[in-house]
Design a protein around this motif. Structure first.
Motif, PDB file in Angstrom:
ATOM      1  N   GLY A 162      65.738 -42.098  47.360  1.00 18.35           N
ATOM      2  CA  GLY A 162      64.738 -42.676  46.301  1.00 18.35           C
ATOM      3  C   GLY A 162      64.134 -43.925  46.955  1.00 18.35           C
ATOM      4  O   GLY A 162      64.573 -44.177  48.032  1.00 18.35           O
ATOM      5  N   LEU A 163      63.248 -44.430  46.263  1.00 20.14           N
ATOM      6  CA  LEU A 163      62.496 -45.635  46.660  1.00 20.14           C
ATOM      7  C   LEU A 163      63.390 -46.801  46.808  1.00 20.14           C
ATOM      8  O   LEU A 163      63.361 -47.588  47.834  1.00 20.14           O
ATOM      9  CB  LEU A 163      61.340 -46.062  45.767  1.00 20.14           C
ATOM     10  N   SER A 182      67.565 -50.643  52.200  1.00 15.05           N
ATOM     11  CA  SER A 182      68.048 -50.712  53.471  1.00 15.05           C
ATOM     12  C   SER A 182      67.150 -51.514  54.421  1.00 15.05           C
ATOM     13  O   SER A 182      67.411 -51.609  55.705  1.00 15.05           O
ATOM     14  CB  SER A 182      68.011 -49.189  53.917  1.00 15.05           C
ATOM     15  N   LEU A 183      65.640 -51.660  54.329  1.00 17.18           N
ATOM     16  CA  LEU A 183      64.621 -52.209  55.037  1.00 17.18           C
ATOM     17  C   LEU A 183      65.259 -53.631  55.461  1.00 17.18           C
ATOM     18  O   LEU A 183      65.332 -53.971  56.978  1.00 17.18           O
ATOM     19  CB  LEU A 183      63.539 -52.401  54.512  1.00 17.18           C
ATOM     20  N   ALA A 211      63.520 -60.452  47.910  1.00 17.93           N
ATOM     21  CA  ALA A 211      63.625 -59.862  46.593  1.00 17.93           C
ATOM     22  C   ALA A 211      64.570 -58.787  46.417  1.00 17.93           C
ATOM     23  O   ALA A 211      65.497 -58.658  45.451  1.00 17.93           O
ATOM     24  CB  ALA A 211      62.215 -59.800  46.089  1.00 17.93           C
ATOM     25  N   THR A 212      64.207 -57.859  47.546  1.00 21.31           N
ATOM     26  CA  THR A 212      64.958 -56.512  47.141  1.00 21.31           C
ATOM     27  C   THR A 212      66.506 -56.839  47.454  1.00 21.31           C
ATOM     28  O   THR A 212      67.378 -56.207  46.953  1.00 21.31           O
ATOM     29  CB  THR A 212      64.524 -55.633  48.457  1.00 21.31           C
ATOM     30  N   THR A 213      66.862 -57.520  48.648  1.00 15.52           N
ATOM     31  CA  THR A 213      68.369 -57.883  48.746  1.00 15.52           C
ATOM     32  C   THR A 213      69.110 -58.589  47.675  1.00 15.52           C
ATOM     33  O   THR A 213      70.215 -58.226  47.184  1.00 15.52           O
ATOM     34  CB  THR A 213      68.277 -58.732  50.139  1.00 15.52           C
ATOM     35  N   LEU A 273      79.216 -56.602  53.141  1.00 16.68           N
ATOM     36  CA  LEU A 273      78.717 -56.777  54.099  1.00 16.68           C
ATOM     37  C   LEU A 273      77.158 -56.633  54.502  1.00 16.68           C
ATOM     38  O   LEU A 273      76.508 -57.214  55.027  1.00 16.68           O
ATOM     39  CB  LEU A 273      79.513 -55.904  55.424  1.00 16.68           C
ATOM     40  N   ALA A 274      76.868 -55.598  53.551  1.00 13.71           N
ATOM     41  CA  ALA A 274      75.500 -55.140  53.597  1.00 13.71           C
ATOM     42  C   ALA A 274      74.519 -56.494  52.991  1.00 13.71           C
ATOM     43  O   ALA A 274      73.500 -56.493  53.542  1.00 13.71           O
ATOM     44  CB  ALA A 274      75.344 -53.853  52.754  1.00 13.71           C
ATOM     45  N   PHE A 275      75.344 -57.047  52.072  1.00 12.94           N
ATOM     46  CA  PHE A 275      74.251 -58.156  51.433  1.00 12.94           C
ATOM     47  C   PHE A 275      74.275 -59.211  52.532  1.00 12.94           C
ATOM     48  O   PHE A 275      72.978 -59.870  52.491  1.00 12.94           O
ATOM     49  CB  PHE A 275      75.208 -58.820  50.297  1.00 12.94           C
TER      50      PHE A 275
END
Length: 258
Positions: free
Chosen positions: A45-46, A52-53, A251-253, A189-191
């Motif tokens: 999905g979007l 992930s970008l 904003a996405t993060t 960790l991803a954040f």
């Protein structure tokens, strides 16, 4: 530092290879190849793709090491440096791609941003891989902290006193302690990767270089062409892309990175 960084790189590479081999053995033991391929066919999905970008942008962070690597080449030349860069990017892309692919094979939608956290702490085989990663990270601390430590020492004291052992120790200890504090306080960790990729890495890769280029060559007559396009126009496009990416990635993060 040179010998220590070499050993750290070798141990880190060994840990990554051991990790990939361990994942491959575990994923092949799950089921047949046909079942694995059918389980992978998931459209994220979007929103997950956008989330992930910033993590992908984080991969541009090590570019400040290019000058150090070039300085250590025996026969310094741009073609040789290009081969080193291309080979390292190929190895890194293959390693991360295989890790992500086999992580999905093993855990499907339950795979976590840090694949290491999917494995139980009682897994003795994987504990050895964790130990290798820990030793590799420990040995590369001087290299990772080098740039920041030098800049911090120059800000705190004069340029002549930046190499004093006490200043060296205090700056390195402050960097390591603050990093440990952030690692303990932030559970994901991803954040961290996403936030650094959305802000620092994107600014350093796509905003500052074209801004410096435009500022240095402020006269239109000094600009050259790049593949038939005016270099100033290319730099301006890169600058606009970088500014938009910082806003969108941050904003996405903030919304989905946690």
């Amino acid at each position: 530092v040179s010998t220590q960084s070499t050993w750290g790189s070798m141990i880190g590479l060994g840990a990554m290879l051991s990790f990939i081999c361990y994942l491959a053995l575990q994923s092949l033991s799950v089921g047949s190849v046909e079942d694995i391929i059918s389980d992978i066919g998931v459209k994220p999905g979007l929103i997950p793709t956008m989330a992930s970008l910033p993590v992908i942008a984080f991969s541009f962070a090590p570019q400040f090491n290019v000058y150090c690597i070039y300085d250590r080449l025996k026969d310094k030349s741009l073609p040789r440096m290009s081969r080193v860069s291309a080979s390292s990017m190929f190895i890194s892309s293959m390693a991360y791609g295989l890790t992500g692919l086999m992580g999905v094979m093993l855990f499907n939608n339950n795979v976590r941003p840090n694949v290491l956290s999917n494995f139980a702490l009682t897994d003795m085989g994987f504990d050895a891989v964790r130990a290798l990663f820990g030793v590799g990270i420990f040995l590369t601390i001087p290299v990772v902290c080098l740039e920041l430590r030098c800049m911090l020492a120059d800000l705190v004291v004069s340029n002549d006193g930046g190499d004093h052992p006490i200043v060296h120790f205090v700056c390195a200890a402050a960097i390591v302690a603050s990093s440990c504090g952030v690692a303990i306080a932030v559970p994901s960790l991803a954040f961290v990767f996403g936030l650094v990729g959305a802000t620092t890495t994107t600014i350093m890769s796509f905003v500052l270089p074209p801004a410096f280029y435009i500022n240095v060559y402020n006269s239109a007559s000094n600009f050259t062409t790049l593949n038939g396009f005016p270099s100033r126009f290319v730099a301006l496009l890169c600058l606009i892309f970088g500014i938009i990416s910082v806003i969108v990635f941050t904003a996405t993060t903030a919304l989905y990175g946690g």
